[in-house]
Design a protein around this motif. Structure first.
Motif, short mmCIF file in Angstrom:
data_model
loop_
_atom_site.label_atom_id
_atom_site.label_comp_id
_atom_site.label_asym_id
_atom_site.label_seq_id
_atom_site.Cartn_x
_atom_site.Cartn_y
_atom_site.Cartn_z
N ASP A 7 3.07 -4.40 4.18
CA ASP A 7 3.75 -3.53 3.23
C ASP A 7 3.40 -3.94 1.81
OD1 ASP A 7 5.17 -1.85 4.92
OD2 ASP A 7 6.70 -3.39 5.27
N CYS A 8 3.48 -2.98 0.91
CA CYS A 8 3.32 -3.33 -0.50
C CYS A 8 4.63 -3.95 -0.96
CB CYS A 8 2.99 -2.12 -1.34
SG CYS A 8 2.87 -2.54 -3.08
N GLN A 9 4.52 -5.10 -1.64
CA GLN A 9 5.75 -5.74 -2.09
C GLN A 9 6.36 -5.01 -3.27
OE1 GLN A 9 4.21 -9.72 -1.83
NE2 GLN A 9 4.63 -9.19 0.31
N ARG A 10 5.56 -4.19 -3.92
CA ARG A 10 6.06 -3.53 -5.13
C ARG A 10 6.48 -2.09 -4.89
NH1 ARG A 10 1.67 -3.50 -8.99
NH2 ARG A 10 3.18 -3.68 -10.65
N CYS A 11 6.15 -1.55 -3.68
CA CYS A 11 6.48 -0.15 -3.39
C CYS A 11 7.11 -0.03 -2.01
CB CYS A 11 5.22 0.72 -3.39
SG CYS A 11 4.25 0.62 -4.89
N ASP A 12 7.79 1.10 -1.79
CA ASP A 12 8.32 1.40 -0.46
C ASP A 12 7.22 1.98 0.43
OD1 ASP A 12 10.86 0.64 -1.04
OD2 ASP A 12 11.52 2.62 -1.69
N HIS B 265 -4.97 -2.28 0.08
CA HIS B 265 -4.85 -1.62 -1.21
C HIS B 265 -3.64 -0.69 -1.18
CE1 HIS B 265 -7.10 0.86 -4.52
NE2 HIS B 265 -5.88 0.56 -4.85
N CYS B 266 -2.74 -0.84 -2.14
CA CYS B 266 -1.63 0.11 -2.23
C CYS B 266 -2.07 1.29 -3.09
CB CYS B 266 -0.40 -0.55 -2.86
SG CYS B 266 0.92 0.65 -3.15
N HIS B 267 -2.07 2.48 -2.50
CA HIS B 267 -2.53 3.66 -3.24
C HIS B 267 -1.49 4.17 -4.23
CE1 HIS B 267 -5.73 4.70 0.02
NE2 HIS B 267 -5.98 3.58 -0.63
N HIS B 268 -0.33 3.51 -4.27
CA HIS B 268 0.72 3.99 -5.16
C HIS B 268 0.83 3.17 -6.43
CE1 HIS B 268 1.93 6.80 -2.10
NE2 HIS B 268 1.64 5.83 -1.25
N CYS B 269 0.57 1.85 -6.33
CA CYS B 269 0.66 1.03 -7.53
C CYS B 269 -0.67 0.33 -7.80
CB CYS B 269 1.76 0.01 -7.40
SG CYS B 269 1.36 -1.30 -6.23
N ASP B 270 -1.65 0.55 -6.93
CA ASP B 270 -2.99 0.01 -7.14
C ASP B 270 -3.10 -1.48 -6.84
OD1 ASP B 270 -5.45 1.13 -7.56
OD2 ASP B 270 -5.61 0.33 -9.61
ZN ZN Z 1 2.34 -0.58 -4.25
#
Ligand code: ZN
Ligand code: ADP
Ligand code: ZN
Length: 729
Positions: free
Chosen positions: A445-450, A463-468
């Motif tokens: 999981d991304c630690q910075r996004c849901d 790679h998180c496509h929401h916060c990069d």
């Molecule tokens: Zn993220």
């Protein structure tokens, strides 16, 4: 105070939704619309004078004089100036930031609005000879001379950008006499004639003649033409009529549509000055295009969303191509809709406007229903191409290998064996949407996004496509140490590998944001596809738009099921548009096309409706659902968004906003609620939705309390914004 010295209302680039008053002081009186340099706190800022007033509400001992008048006349033509003020009002966005967003960067920095000479470089005979004798180490010189040889002996300023060089790097070559530096003529190159317009089919002909009658006055048209019906040809022939009248043309295209082909098609047709506004320009080039258009030296400006704010001396036509495209709405800062503002601009400047699409937005279809736009249709594909045959492939209980059914592969095989191309569409880049541990079920999981992090196997990264956020792919599970981690789900990268395996003798290319990062990459792929060097194209929506590939006869839609069930009320519209656009890539020339859609929900009404009827009847159906549900375009919406490190602050702030808006009859507020993805890039987000039946009511309700909202103590604990006519509530 003598009447000759007014107080100046100045739009200063700050986050506050107001202008600031200044005295003229020692400066010459700046005209309304001229830039001035002003003291602001401890800074000096460049602002635009938006009015002269006799009295200020600011106490006179607090009024400061401006430091300098930058322009000796208004910077913008009156119509455009008015449009920006209107937009600031309508979108409830700080007027200073509206100007700051819409003006070229150099003007915001206070540079004079003067056209600077531009240069190009011409290859000499000596240069040509030198090229063949260049030593191995002269890499840069080789690159430059080689480029010139490939481009009729010319290196233009555009080419310099593409070569990633600055002018001084060519100096050694001009000193050797290999290149000659020449100034580009700034005088207008008037329209003389067009090259080889096609003979229009009857539908195209009717469309052009209907629109031609409106040249010189405002009229809105929706050019509703199926993919490949020859909309671009219609634009070109209409544009020619406008050029003959010595007027200028603005063409807006979606972000992704701004491929060199579009521009080449215009350049081949018209022998006049055509400017293209895109992200690869230098600040100076951008300003020069802006000034040339303003002075009437450029006849056609083609660009994405922000090109709408180009000034013209005599605007004769606006074209908004693919008007349904979401990229026309800016999603941060000044959240305007270029399509909606374009209609206003056309009305102000007495010019016709054409909104073109194969899949018009519900807003535009609604405007047609209300008689605000004239509906012109192109139902037949130009050049005699037939509409594609559509097959819904029920994959319930079928075996899927990497998301592909055997039936789909067999279908592709048939097309490939005939020497044709297939497009395999999946709107998810990366290898897989997540990575899981076989030992304990841990998910990356991304630690910075849901959200989960997408696995990019080639780069061995998550790679998180929401916060990069990007991290290396773990070698073992961070929770339990298990080394067996496996990808879940399907992305384009995985699909590409599966297809290479399934068709070992065929050439597969993947086209998505990852594979086209390099400048020129998209262009190179498109050329290779057109030259038939590619058999199978795998890609995201980048492939769905605008391209014309004559040998492409089959489109496979691998996984659409996720789009069929979404809480967003626009999901049906968007999915219908996407499917229709992707399907439209098949069989665009003389070869018949086929579209195969894999689904677990073959009975889904959207799929049934889309392919038993057509987009046009489906859109009427979507509209009646919107009307029944009291949703846009039958109502207006505004969305307040707020974010902070904990959810408490945005909720508190939005609660107070909701209280401030109070009980306005006809206005409904919903929320505040946590945003659909509450945690994003480490911030907790909430939103408050306002809805009104009447257009303009939202603005009337919010405006009187906006400065109170701005000054709420809770506002200081959050980052917040207002989005009028939001596209993703
Ligand atoms: Zn993220
Ligand atoms: P659209 O913009 O609607 O997708 P295009 O204008 O790109 O369609 O046209 C699709 C193809 O049909 C292009 O190759 C174009 O050259 C061709 N075409 C368009 N109009 C005509 C016409 N009147 N006669 C012959 N070919 C045409
Ligand atoms: Zn584990």
């Amino acid at each position: 105070m003598p009447p000759s010295s007014p107080i100046l209302k100045v739009a200063v680039p700050t986050p506050l939704r107001r202008s600031f008053d200044y005295l003229v002081g020692q400066s010459i009186i700046p005209a309304i619309g001229a830039r001035v340099r002003v003291p602001f706190g401890r800074q000096q800022l460049v602002g635009v004078v938006i009015d002269h007033i006799a009295e200020s509400t600011t106490p006179s001992n607090k009024l400061k004089p401006i430091l300098e008048t930058i322009d000796d006349q208004p910077l913008l033509p009156a119509h455009l100036f008015k449009l920006l003020l209107w937009a600031s009002d309508y979108y409830l966005h700080p007027v200073g930031d509206v100007f700051n967003t819409c003006l070229p960067g150099l003007l915001n920095k206070g540079e004079p609005a003067i056209l600077e000479p531009e240069y190009y470089w011409q290859l000499t005979e000596e240069g040509e000879q030198a090229f063949s004798n260049l030593g191995k180490n002269a890499v840069k010189q080789h690159k430059i001379l080689n480029w010139a040889l490939q481009h009729q002996g010319v290196i233009s300023p555009e080419h310099l950008n593409q070569l990633e060089l600055i002018p001084s790097e060519l100096k050694p070559l001009t000193e050797k006499g290999w290149l000659i530096k020449k100034q580009i003529e700034l005088s207008a190159k008037p329209y003389t004639q067009s090259n080889q317009p096609l003979a229009l089919n009857p539908e195209q002909h009717d469309a052009v003649s209907a629109m031609q009658q409106s040249i010189g006055q405002f009229h809105g048209f929706l050019l509703d033409g199926v993919t490949g019906s020859g909309k671009t040809e219609v634009y070109l022939q209409l544009i020619e009529q406008v050029l003959i009248k010595k007027q200028q043309v603005l063409v807006l295209v979606p972000e992704i549509g701004l491929t060199p082909q579009t521009v080449q098609r215009f350049q081949r047709r018209f022998n006049c000055d055509i400017a293209m506004l895109h992200s690869g320009l230098t600040d100076r080039q951008r300003l020069n295009i802006w000034l040339k258009a303003k002075q009437g030296l450029t006849s056609i400006v083609i660009g994405t969303r922000s090109a709408l704010f180009t000034p013209f001396s005599d605007l004769g036509l606006i074209v908004v191509d693919e008007e349904h495209d979401v990229s026309y709405k800016q999603q941060d800062g000044f959240r305007y809709s270029a399509r909606d503002l374009a209609i206003l601009r056309a009305r102000d400047e007495q010019a016709p406007i054409v909104l073109g699409s194969a899949t018009p937005s519900m807003e535009s279809v609604h405007n047609v229903n209300q008689g605000k736009l004239t509906h012109l249709t192109l139902r037949k594909r130009a050049a005699d191409a037939k509409p594609p045959h559509i097959k819904v492939l029920d994959i319930r209980q079928r075996h899927l290998e990497n998301g592909l059914s055997q039936a789909l592969l067999d279908n592709m095989k048939r097309h490939l064996e005939n020497g044709n191309q297939c497009l395999v569409f999946l709107n998810r880049r990366g290898f897989a949407p997540s990575l899981m541990c076989h030992g304990c079920g841990w998910i990356a999981d991304c630690q910075r996004c849901d959200k989960h992090m997408t696995l990019h196997l080639q780069q061995k990264r998550l790679h998180c496509h929401h916060c990069d956020k990007q991290v290396f792919m773990p070698k073992k599970c961070p929770e339990c140490g298990e080394p067996e981690l496996f990808p879940i789900g399907l992305g384009t990268e995985r699909l590409e590998q599966a297809l290479i395996k399934a068709f070992p003798n065929k050439t597969v290319v993947r086209i998505d944001r990852d594979s086209t990062r390099r400048k020129q990459a998209m262009q190179d792929y498109v050329t290779a596809i057109k030259n038939n060097e590619v058999d199978i194209l795998v890609g995201t929506q980048m492939l769905a738009k605008g391209h014309h590939f004559p040998n492409l006869t089959m489109v496979a839609v691998v996984d659409i099921d996720g789009c069929l069930f979404s809480a967003d009320f626009r999901a049906t519209e968007r999915t219908a548009q996407l499917l229709t656009q992707v399907a439209g890539r098949a069989g665009r020339a003389d070869k018949p096309g086929e579209v195969v859609i894999q689904t677990h929900h073959p009975e889904h009404p959207l799929l049934l409706n889309l392919f038993t009827q057509d987009y046009q009847s489906l859109s009427q159906q979507i509209l009646s659902e919107r009307q029944a549900g009291q949703l846009p375009p039958y109502t207006s919406m505004a969305l307040f968004r707020a974010e902070a490190s904990t959810l408490q602050y945005p909720m508190e702030f939005l609660n107070e906003v909701s209280k401030q808006l109070g009980q306005v009859p006809g206005l409904d507020c919903f929320g505040p609620f946590p945003a659909p993805m509450a945690k994003r890039a480490g911030k907790m987000r909430a939103q408050l939705l306002c809805q009104a039946e009447q257009r303009g009511l939202i603005q009337r309700a919010i405006k009187p309390v906006i400065s109170i909202i701005e000054q709420l103590p809770s506002a200081r604990k959050v980052r917040w914004s207002i989005d009028i006519d939001p596209q993703d509530p």
